[in-house]
Design an enzyme around this catalytic site. Structure first.
Site, PDB file in Angstrom:
ATOM      1  NE  ARG A 159      -2.484   1.165   3.558  1.00 53.56           N
ATOM      2  CZ  ARG A 159      -3.219   1.003   4.666  1.00 53.56           C
ATOM      3  NH1 ARG A 159      -4.500   0.691   4.576  1.00 53.56           N
ATOM      4  NH2 ARG A 159      -2.667   1.143   5.847  1.00 53.56           N
ATOM      5  CE  LYS A 172      -2.135   4.732   6.940  1.00 50.80           C
ATOM      6  NZ  LYS A 172      -3.238   5.383   7.629  1.00 50.80           N
TER       7      LYS A 172
HETATM    8  N1  PXG Z   1      -9.170   5.025   7.322  1.00 52.27           N
HETATM    9  C1  PXG Z   1      -8.260   5.987   7.531  1.00 52.27           C
HETATM   10  C2  PXG Z   1      -8.529   7.374   7.077  1.00 52.27           C
HETATM   11  C3  PXG Z   1      -7.051   5.671   8.179  1.00 52.27           C
HETATM   12  O1  PXG Z   1      -6.137   6.619   8.369  1.00 52.27           O
HETATM   13  C4  PXG Z   1      -7.818   3.379   8.391  1.00 52.27           C
HETATM   14  C5  PXG Z   1      -8.972   3.756   7.728  1.00 52.27           C
HETATM   15  C6  PXG Z   1      -7.623   1.944   8.773  1.00 52.27           C
HETATM   16  O2  PXG Z   1      -6.685   1.323   7.902  1.00 52.27           O
HETATM   17  P1  PXG Z   1      -5.770   0.108   8.358  1.00 52.27           P
HETATM   18  O3  PXG Z   1      -4.978  -0.227   7.158  1.00 52.27           O
HETATM   19  O4  PXG Z   1      -4.939   0.601   9.494  1.00 52.27           O
HETATM   20  O5  PXG Z   1      -6.692  -0.978   8.770  1.00 52.27           O
HETATM   21  C7  PXG Z   1      -6.825   4.352   8.614  1.00 52.27           C
HETATM   22  C8  PXG Z   1      -5.536   3.991   9.284  1.00 52.27           C
HETATM   23  C9  PXG Z   1      -3.859   6.329  14.660  1.00 52.27           C
HETATM   24  C10 PXG Z   1      -3.833   6.427  13.189  1.00 52.27           C
HETATM   25  O6  PXG Z   1      -2.815   6.534  15.266  1.00 52.27           O
HETATM   26  C11 PXG Z   1      -4.532   5.532  12.424  1.00 52.27           C
HETATM   27  C12 PXG Z   1      -4.532   5.633  11.053  1.00 52.27           C
HETATM   28  C13 PXG Z   1      -3.852   6.657  10.493  1.00 52.27           C
HETATM   29  C14 PXG Z   1      -3.163   7.563  11.251  1.00 52.27           C
HETATM   30  C15 PXG Z   1      -3.122   7.437  12.626  1.00 52.27           C
HETATM   31  O7  PXG Z   1      -4.947   6.062  15.201  1.00 52.27           O
HETATM   32  N2  PXG Z   1      -5.267   4.763  10.365  1.00 52.27           N
END
Ligand code: PXG
Length: 288
Positions: free
Chosen positions: A50, A149
């Site tokens: 990703r 991301k």
């Molecule tokens: N949506 C968004 C907008 C995200 O940033 C997810 C979904 C979940 O994706 P994954 O691949 O992790 O299952 C994310 C990911 C935090 C933090 O510290 C979490 C994310 C990004 C930045 C900080 O809580 N999440």
């Protein structure tokens, strides 16, 4: 704490980037948040894939082969003696001048932070969260594709500020059409009429790795499931709701916009998936 920065492991105090770095000046860059459980990095290949896709989408060249970056992640964990960790992998456009032009940034900046993580209190996994839909809409893919991301999290931060004001820990964001997209740092699932549903990525969410894992688990557990659009109404009338993310894992939601979801307690599908997910995190992953 040791930080991996552009090829070297350095002390936290020495881990500094230029004020001319376009990651800082413009949020021009990409990142990943990755977990290690008991000495194994969960879904590392998926996170690296990703990261490379995000970089490709913004025409950012990662100055390292995928194997080398994987080795750097493992080195950073070893250097910090961490077996359970939250890993932040960041690639910025690098140092340039005060203009926007990425051509002024000859080399990307790459760093890896490995730290411990506690996101939600353990009791919230038992009792479930209250969340709220907010007025900040998820940025449309024609502006910046939410599948990237990127370091540009202002859209999500504005939603998070609304959640803070409302006194809830997460915000549900809708797309321009009023369909549920995702949360500020998590994907959303509901169970409605016995089916597990999550919005299709075209409705404006990140292709979450935890989301993909939950869909895989639903398949192997023979839980009826689909990627299907829904609005807040379907959440209000759902039997269950939960959020997924690397940091949050699977967290039950028991109240949305002050309305109890189902009986107002975490439901059986959420519990089954959580148990399978935890079991998978103990079993799988790249050894440190
Ligand atoms: N949506 C968004 C907008 C995200 O940033 C997810 C979904 C979940 O994706 P994954 O691949 O992790 O299952 C994310 C990911 C935090 C933090 O510290 C979490 C994310 C990004 C930045 C900080 O809580 N999440």
């Amino acid at each position: 704490m040791k930080i991996w920065l552009n090829g070297s492991l350095v002390a936290k105090e020495q881990a500094v980037v230029s004020v001319f770095d376009h990651g800082l000046l413009y949020g021009d860059g990409v990142f990943e948040g990755i977990r290690a459980y008991d000495g194994r990095v969960f879904k590392l290949g998926e996170h690296l894939a990703r990261l490379w896709n995000s970089a490709r989408a913004i025409m950012l060249e990662i100055p390292l082969a995928r194997d080398a970056l994987q080795a750097a992640v493992l080195d950073t964990l070893r250097a910090n003696g961490l077996r359970d960790a939250y890993i932040r992998l960041v690639v910025t456009r690098g140092t340039g001048d005060l203009g926007l032009d990425p051509r002024k940034c000859p080399t990307a900046t790459v760093f890896i932070i490995a730290d411990t993580i506690t996101l939600y209190a353990a009791e919230l996994y038992e009792r479930g969260l209250a969340v709220a839909t907010v007025s900040t809409r998820r940025i449309p893919a024609v502006a910046v594709d939410p599948r990237i991301k990127s370091l540009n999290y202002l859209n999500n931060i504005l939603a998070k500020i609304e959640a803070n004001t409302l006194g809830v820990p997460e915000a549900i964001m809708l797309n321009l059409e009023g369909r549920v997209a995702e949360c500020t740092g998590d994907n959303v699932f509901i169970v409605r009429r016995g089916r597990l549903l999550t919005p299709p990525i075209a409705d404006g969410g990140l292709e979450g790795i935890t989301r993909d894992t939950v869909l895989d688990l639903a398949r192997s557990l023979a839980i009826p499931h689909a990627e299907e659009s829904f609005t807040p109404y379907e959440i209000y009338t759902a039997e269950e709701c939960f959020l997924t993310g690397t940091a949050a894992e699977i967290i039950p939601v028991v109240k949305v916009d002050t309305r109890p979801i189902g009986p107002g307690t975490p439901g059986p599908v959420t519990r089954r998936l959580t148990a399978s997910f935890r079991e998978m995190t103990r079993r799988e992953g790249v050894p440190v």
